[in-house]
Design a protein around this motif. Sequence first.
Motif, short mmCIF file in Angstrom:
data_model
loop_
_atom_site.label_atom_id
_atom_site.label_comp_id
_atom_site.label_asym_id
_atom_site.label_seq_id
_atom_site.Cartn_x
_atom_site.Cartn_y
_atom_site.Cartn_z
N THR B 10 0.80 -1.20 0.00
CA THR B 10 0.00 0.00 0.00
C THR B 10 0.84 1.26 0.00
N GLN B 11 0.17 2.29 -0.35
CA GLN B 11 0.78 3.60 -0.24
C GLN B 11 0.75 4.09 1.19
N ALA B 12 -0.03 3.39 2.02
CA ALA B 12 -0.34 3.97 3.33
C ALA B 12 0.83 3.98 4.29
N ASP B 13 1.90 3.23 3.97
CA ASP B 13 3.04 3.29 4.88
C ASP B 13 3.70 4.66 4.82
N ALA B 14 3.31 5.42 3.84
CA ALA B 14 3.82 6.79 3.79
C ALA B 14 2.84 7.76 4.45
N THR B 15 1.78 7.19 5.02
CA THR B 15 0.78 8.05 5.65
C THR B 15 1.38 8.77 6.84
N PRO B 16 1.29 10.06 6.83
CA PRO B 16 1.86 10.81 7.95
C PRO B 16 0.94 10.79 9.16
N LYS B 17 1.31 11.54 10.17
CA LYS B 17 0.53 11.58 11.41
C LYS B 17 -0.93 11.94 11.18
N ALA B 18 -1.20 12.55 10.05
CA ALA B 18 -2.58 12.92 9.74
C ALA B 18 -3.53 11.75 9.96
N ALA B 19 -3.03 10.56 9.71
CA ALA B 19 -3.89 9.39 9.82
C ALA B 19 -4.45 9.23 11.21
N PHE B 20 -3.65 9.54 12.21
CA PHE B 20 -4.21 9.39 13.54
C PHE B 20 -4.73 10.70 14.09
N LEU B 21 -4.31 11.78 13.51
CA LEU B 21 -4.86 13.06 13.95
C LEU B 21 -6.31 13.18 13.49
N ASN B 22 -6.53 12.75 12.28
CA ASN B 22 -7.87 12.84 11.74
C ASN B 22 -7.98 11.87 10.58
N GLU B 47 -2.88 -4.29 -3.12
CA GLU B 47 -3.70 -4.54 -1.93
C GLU B 47 -3.62 -3.30 -1.05
N THR B 48 -4.67 -3.04 -0.34
CA THR B 48 -4.63 -1.86 0.51
C THR B 48 -4.70 -2.25 1.97
N LEU B 49 -3.70 -1.82 2.69
CA LEU B 49 -3.65 -2.08 4.12
C LEU B 49 -3.82 -0.74 4.80
N VAL B 50 -4.90 -0.59 5.53
CA VAL B 50 -5.14 0.69 6.19
C VAL B 50 -4.60 0.61 7.62
N PRO B 51 -3.69 1.48 7.98
CA PRO B 51 -3.13 1.39 9.32
C PRO B 51 -4.17 1.73 10.39
N ASN B 52 -4.07 1.07 11.52
CA ASN B 52 -4.90 1.46 12.66
C ASN B 52 -4.45 2.83 13.16
N SER B 53 -5.34 3.48 13.89
CA SER B 53 -4.99 4.80 14.41
C SER B 53 -3.92 4.67 15.49
N PHE B 54 -3.18 5.72 15.69
CA PHE B 54 -2.17 5.77 16.74
C PHE B 54 -2.82 5.48 18.09
N GLU B 55 -4.05 6.00 18.26
CA GLU B 55 -4.80 5.79 19.50
C GLU B 55 -5.08 4.29 19.72
N ASP B 56 -5.56 3.60 18.70
CA ASP B 56 -5.81 2.15 18.81
C ASP B 56 -4.53 1.41 19.20
N ILE B 57 -3.47 1.72 18.47
CA ILE B 57 -2.22 0.98 18.62
C ILE B 57 -1.62 1.18 20.00
N THR B 58 -1.87 2.35 20.58
CA THR B 58 -1.23 2.65 21.86
C THR B 58 -2.15 2.49 23.06
N SER B 59 -3.40 2.05 22.84
CA SER B 59 -4.29 1.90 23.99
C SER B 59 -4.85 0.49 24.15
N TYR B 60 -4.48 -0.42 23.26
CA TYR B 60 -4.96 -1.80 23.37
C TYR B 60 -3.74 -2.70 23.23
N ASN B 61 -3.14 -3.05 24.36
CA ASN B 61 -1.86 -3.75 24.32
C ASN B 61 -1.80 -4.93 25.26
N ASN B 62 -1.11 -5.96 24.84
CA ASN B 62 -0.71 -7.02 25.75
C ASN B 62 0.76 -6.78 26.08
#
Lengths: 204, 301
Positions: B10-22, B47-62
């Motif tokens: 995907t192109q989304a690995d180049a997605t900047p912080k905007a993805a989790f900001l909004n 194929e398109t892989l949409v990253p989870n938000s920064f909030e998701d990634i940092t608030s649901y952890n084992n």
Amino acid sequence: MAIVDHMNAWARRVPMWLVYLIYAAPAPYFFYLGLTGGLGPEPINALEREYGEIALQLLIIGLAITPLRRFVGVNLIRFRRAIGVLAFFYVSLHLLVWLVLDVQILGQIWADILKRTYITVGMAGFLVMLPLVLTSNNWSVRKLGPKWRKLHKLTYVAAILGGAHYLWLVKGIQLEPMIYMAVILGLLATRAIPNRKSAAIPAR
Amino acid sequence: MAHRWTNDLTQADATPKAAFLNRRQLMAGVAGLASAGFAGSARAMDETLVPNSFEDITSYNNFYEFGTAKDDPKKYAHELTTQPWSIKIDGLVDNPGDYSFEEVLDGMTIEDRLYRFRCVEAWAMNIPWNGFELADLLQKVGVKPEAKYVAFETLVRPEEMRGQRRPTLAWPYREGLRLDEAMHPLTLMATGIYGETMPNQNGAPIRLVVPWKYGFKSIKSIVRITLTDQEPATSWNLANAREYGFYSNVNPNVDHPRWSQATHRMIGGGLFASREPTLMFNGYEKDVASLYEGMDLTKHF
């Protein structure tokens, strides 16, 4: 003894509908939280756990009523039916979340019930509670007579199955399910303490 | 030797912080970057892989070092100090020693890698990591020819890691890889997420990421790396060998004894999220299947 008397007097005055209302309220509340992000980024599992935990707590409260009266003198017997019915209510919600929101796939539901021990145990707990909720009315109490008391000893089985279900589903060594199980077993153990009524209470 | 694996997802690995900001700005941001020639090649579109938000990634952890609840790491990981940090690299290496975090990073190329992340508990996220290939670090320290495995250990510091005050697992947390797995270009030593310094709850300052294995293999907050000629003991295998094997490759056909691994749920989908089929090797089959040729994966689970 004054405190106990106050508590008993107070317990007699609490209207039953209030008990149902207070204890039913968490159900829609947690559902609302799940809808609005209040249960974190994975609300399905969180909701399932909340309902399951409340059910287990209610089962424990139900088991505590008899020893509380016997050993402390606090009489909450009139709440026992409400506590039991509410426990069933939460077990049903817990099951429903699992069926509808969590697993979703019918084939997998059956496979899980048969193959996964903790789910088999949980399901057994639900089934054991069915005859209890169906006979939780005055008519059944009258109709069944002494058999009713015997039947409702199934609560013990339901509580143990619930505790085992929780113990079985966690990973690693976790304290919480062990505490729940210990409390359940402890409360059941109080039933084995012999009655010393004739010796202990002198004739007046 | 960096850049041996490029993201063809995907192109989304180049997605900047905007993805989790909004999230709504996501597509606009990506489009902007793409036109700036920043978002990788055209083949990145199959194929398109949409990253989870920064909030998701940092608030649901084992991260049981901070507690067993999913929100415990977020609540308590701030108690951990990650500076100074060093990694002891020992065993069958040419240059053993205590390497400071800065020394470890020296000469490494930090890349963006958007990977699928599949937890053994049947949930998943897509995470835009920043990190370098473990192979580069191993090359730097020099692997002796007798070495066959790499063992990892997490920090033990119960004063700052409150979960370690309970025997949930045998601390330190231990993980391991076969050397060829460790040298695979997909295997990452991650130091950040979304271009941000690695949050403590995600394994600061440095953690392993092995995207084709269940998440628990991707050991966090690493303080020791040992090259060895014997299969190292791993924490979950020690805790329950019947449920957690050494390999723990994502495999929809081999169930966990207590639940199915055929499907998973993406985090962040809300109360009505549906399950998705889990892919063999978490979707990295063409990259890694050859590592396990001829192995019975139901036996070496």
